[in-house]
Design a protein around this motif. Structure first.
Motif, mmCIF file in Angstrom:
data_model
loop_
_atom_site.group_PDB
_atom_site.id
_atom_site.type_symbol
_atom_site.label_atom_id
_atom_site.label_comp_id
_atom_site.label_asym_id
_atom_site.label_seq_id
_atom_site.Cartn_x
_atom_site.Cartn_y
_atom_site.Cartn_z
ATOM 1 N N VAL A 191 14.688 -12.535 37.370
ATOM 2 C CA VAL A 191 13.858 -12.650 38.966
ATOM 3 C C VAL A 191 12.170 -12.892 38.944
ATOM 4 O O VAL A 191 11.189 -12.663 37.524
ATOM 5 N N PHE A 192 12.329 -13.804 39.886
ATOM 6 C CA PHE A 192 11.375 -14.759 39.870
ATOM 7 C C PHE A 192 10.728 -15.267 41.407
ATOM 8 O O PHE A 192 11.501 -14.819 41.976
ATOM 9 N N SER A 193 9.459 -15.832 41.285
ATOM 10 C CA SER A 193 9.396 -15.671 43.104
ATOM 11 C C SER A 193 8.325 -16.587 42.613
ATOM 12 O O SER A 193 8.011 -17.689 42.322
ATOM 13 N N ASP A 194 8.102 -17.579 44.085
ATOM 14 C CA ASP A 194 7.103 -18.515 44.147
ATOM 15 C C ASP A 194 7.088 -20.016 43.145
ATOM 16 O O ASP A 194 5.846 -19.854 42.833
ATOM 17 N N MET A 195 7.649 -20.754 42.906
ATOM 18 C CA MET A 195 8.143 -21.748 42.471
ATOM 19 C C MET A 195 7.287 -23.219 43.489
ATOM 20 O O MET A 195 6.384 -24.042 42.102
ATOM 21 N N HIS A 196 7.403 -23.257 44.692
ATOM 22 C CA HIS A 196 6.633 -24.241 44.943
ATOM 23 C C HIS A 196 6.755 -25.761 44.624
ATOM 24 O O HIS A 196 5.886 -26.309 44.211
ATOM 25 N N LEU B 243 12.760 -14.698 44.734
ATOM 26 C CA LEU B 243 11.803 -14.465 46.113
ATOM 27 C C LEU B 243 12.010 -15.299 46.742
ATOM 28 O O LEU B 243 10.778 -15.027 47.563
ATOM 29 N N GLY B 244 11.999 -16.206 46.738
ATOM 30 C CA GLY B 244 11.729 -16.951 47.913
ATOM 31 C C GLY B 244 10.457 -18.209 47.645
ATOM 32 O O GLY B 244 9.471 -18.498 46.086
ATOM 33 N N ASP B 245 10.627 -19.298 48.321
ATOM 34 C CA ASP B 245 9.829 -19.996 48.295
ATOM 35 C C ASP B 245 9.413 -21.501 46.934
ATOM 36 O O ASP B 245 9.274 -21.592 45.847
ATOM 37 N N MET B 246 10.727 -21.336 46.951
ATOM 38 C CA MET B 246 12.027 -22.873 46.247
ATOM 39 C C MET B 246 10.170 -23.591 46.351
ATOM 40 O O MET B 246 9.915 -24.228 45.006
ATOM 41 N N VAL B 247 10.305 -24.091 47.712
ATOM 42 C CA VAL B 247 9.998 -25.036 47.491
ATOM 43 C C VAL B 247 8.480 -25.192 48.511
ATOM 44 O O VAL B 247 8.115 -24.447 48.987
ATOM 45 N N ASP B 248 7.466 -26.123 48.521
ATOM 46 C CA ASP B 248 6.250 -26.030 49.034
ATOM 47 C C ASP B 248 6.094 -26.709 49.977
ATOM 48 O O ASP B 248 5.230 -25.588 51.097
ATOM 49 N N TRP B 249 7.197 -26.965 50.951
ATOM 50 C CA TRP B 249 7.863 -26.765 51.761
ATOM 51 C C TRP B 249 8.815 -27.784 52.013
ATOM 52 O O TRP B 249 9.669 -28.181 51.371
ATOM 53 N N TYR B 250 9.760 -27.465 52.843
ATOM 54 C CA TYR B 250 10.862 -27.789 53.098
ATOM 55 C C TYR B 250 11.048 -29.985 53.449
ATOM 56 O O TYR B 250 9.985 -29.472 54.820
ATOM 57 N N SER B 251 11.575 -30.184 52.929
ATOM 58 C CA SER B 251 11.935 -31.920 52.949
ATOM 59 C C SER B 251 13.579 -31.817 52.295
ATOM 60 O O SER B 251 13.312 -31.346 51.049
ATOM 61 N N GLU B 252 14.043 -32.979 52.699
ATOM 62 C CA GLU B 252 15.456 -33.129 51.299
ATOM 63 C C GLU B 252 15.145 -33.027 49.695
ATOM 64 O O GLU B 252 14.836 -33.484 49.382
ATOM 65 N N ALA B 253 13.742 -33.838 49.645
ATOM 66 C CA ALA B 253 13.175 -34.138 48.362
ATOM 67 C C ALA B 253 12.916 -33.010 47.349
ATOM 68 O O ALA B 253 13.419 -32.938 46.318
ATOM 69 N N GLY C 22 11.681 -17.434 51.609
ATOM 70 C CA GLY C 22 10.273 -17.440 51.252
ATOM 71 C C GLY C 22 9.759 -17.711 52.263
ATOM 72 O O GLY C 22 9.876 -19.292 53.137
ATOM 73 N N ASN C 23 9.199 -18.012 53.335
ATOM 74 C CA ASN C 23 8.104 -18.872 54.335
ATOM 75 C C ASN C 23 7.738 -20.431 54.388
ATOM 76 O O ASN C 23 8.573 -20.817 55.233
ATOM 77 N N HIS C 24 7.409 -20.838 52.892
ATOM 78 C CA HIS C 24 7.601 -22.124 52.615
ATOM 79 C C HIS C 24 8.882 -23.031 52.680
ATOM 80 O O HIS C 24 8.635 -24.583 52.802
ATOM 81 N N ASP C 25 9.832 -22.449 52.318
ATOM 82 C CA ASP C 25 11.535 -22.641 52.219
ATOM 83 C C ASP C 25 11.624 -23.045 54.174
ATOM 84 O O ASP C 25 12.485 -23.889 53.758
ATOM 85 N N TYR C 26 10.900 -22.374 55.009
ATOM 86 C CA TYR C 26 11.409 -22.803 55.964
ATOM 87 C C TYR C 26 10.497 -24.097 56.684
ATOM 88 O O TYR C 26 9.839 -24.161 57.853
ATOM 89 N N GLN C 27 8.669 -24.060 56.081
ATOM 90 C CA GLN C 27 8.077 -24.790 56.677
ATOM 91 C C GLN C 27 7.836 -26.611 56.691
ATOM 92 O O GLN C 27 9.012 -26.868 55.335
ATOM 93 N N LEU C 28 7.843 -27.234 57.142
ATOM 94 C CA LEU C 28 7.890 -28.954 57.408
ATOM 95 C C LEU C 28 7.270 -29.523 57.543
ATOM 96 O O LEU C 28 6.055 -28.710 58.404
ATOM 97 N N PHE C 29 6.983 -30.205 57.598
ATOM 98 C CA PHE C 29 5.633 -31.467 58.241
ATOM 99 C C PHE C 29 6.272 -32.983 58.690
ATOM 100 O O PHE C 29 7.513 -33.112 57.825
ATOM 101 N N HIS C 30 5.272 -33.697 59.724
ATOM 102 C CA HIS C 30 6.876 -34.571 60.839
ATOM 103 C C HIS C 30 5.420 -35.750 60.403
ATOM 104 O O HIS C 30 4.505 -35.068 61.265
ATOM 105 N N ARG C 31 5.925 -36.396 59.915
ATOM 106 C CA ARG C 31 4.489 -37.789 59.950
ATOM 107 C C ARG C 31 5.049 -38.158 62.440
ATOM 108 O O ARG C 31 6.304 -38.479 62.613
ATOM 109 N N THR C 32 3.548 -38.283 62.286
ATOM 110 C CA THR C 32 3.879 -38.998 64.011
ATOM 111 C C THR C 32 3.012 -40.101 63.861
ATOM 112 O O THR C 32 2.345 -40.221 63.431
#
Length: 265
Positions: free
Chosen positions: A5-10, A53-63, A84-94
């Motif tokens: 078990v591990f968590s928070d790869m980001h 246990l989540g936060d596989m990514v620091d924010w969600y993007s395909e890359a 994890g919350n970061h697995d659902y968080q996104l950034f969008h360029r405007t």
């Protein structure tokens, strides 16, 4: 049965197109090689299953998603993750700059993206034969509607149960533990503040161990006979080199045995 078990790869991919965000999050962008070292230790343990246990990514993007899956697919056995919350968080360029999209706003888009790669992040039950594993979605600081009924339908299937989720349960002892370590943490975010009833109503006296991440600070408490295992990160961030990448090894036998493995400083 043995579970790692591990968590928070980001994880942050070098192919991530939002270079400004990647640069600002450099303390995770350059940390992924330490997960590779931890993965080698996990391989030596020869587990039957790995649970993130989540936060596989620091924010969600395909890359970032694809990079995290690439890292995880090199594990020596099947793996599963809770969100994890970061697995659902996104950034969008405007036109006016880069906009951060919260986990609450981004969860539907991110879930569809993870599922497109075959990664399921909803509540799931795993029957090991003599123990039930309950994987709970707590990415939004609480569990989804219907979780109480789902737990009731599954928790009686085996005499022993373990819970795996991202955000720690909302209990006075856990709140006190967090503030003792870091008194500026927002407890609305760092415990399951949206579902404070969860332990008393559904889990107390019915689960032997609960494994959580999110805090980035390891620890363990025993509350009403249930051991609460709080995991550190699966990477060593240059920002906090004293917190070494680590995982818990869970052996299911007559008892539930839990020990920590970590990379050397």
């Amino acid at each position: 049965m043995k579970i790692a078990v591990f968590s928070d790869m980001h994880a942050i991919s070098s192919r991530e197109p939002l270079h400004e965000v990647r640069t600002s999050r450099g303390f995770f962008a350059e940390a992924w090689p330490t997960f590779v070292k931890l993965r080698a230790l996990i391989r030596d343990e020869a587990p039957d299953l790995v649970i993130c246990l989540g936060d596989m990514v620091d924010w969600y993007s395909e890359a970032n998603r694809d990079f995290a899956i690439e890292l995880l697919n090199e594990l020596p056995c099947p793996w599963m993750s809770v969100p994890g919350n970061h697995d659902y968080q996104l950034f969008h360029r405007t036109e006016s700059g880069i906009r951060k999209i919260s986990a609450m706003e981004g969860c539907d888009t991110a879930r569809k993206g993870w599922l497109a790669r075959g990664i399921e992040l909803h509540n799931r039950y795993v029957d090991t034969g003599d123990c039930g594993l309950l994987l709970l979605d707590s990415a939004l600081s609480g569990v989804p509607d219907g979780t109480k009924d789902w737990i009731e339908a599954n928790i009686g299937r085996r005499g022993r149960n373990l819970v795996f989720t991202h955000v720690p349960l909302d209990l006075p002892q856990i709140r006190a533990h967090i503030t003792a370590v870091d008194d500026v943490r927002d407890l609305n975010k760092y415990v399951q503040s949206r579902t404070p009833w969860l332990f008393e109503a559904s889990l107390a006296g019915r689960v032997s161990d609960v494994f959580t991440g999110h805090l980035h600070i390891p620890g363990m408490l025993e509350i009403v006979g249930t051991r609460m295992h709080m995991l550190g990160t699966a990477v060593t961030s240059p920002r906090r080199p004293s917190l070494q990448a680590s995982a818990r090894i869970v052996t299911l036998g007559r008892d539930v045995e839990v020990r920590t493995i970590s990379i050397e400083p």
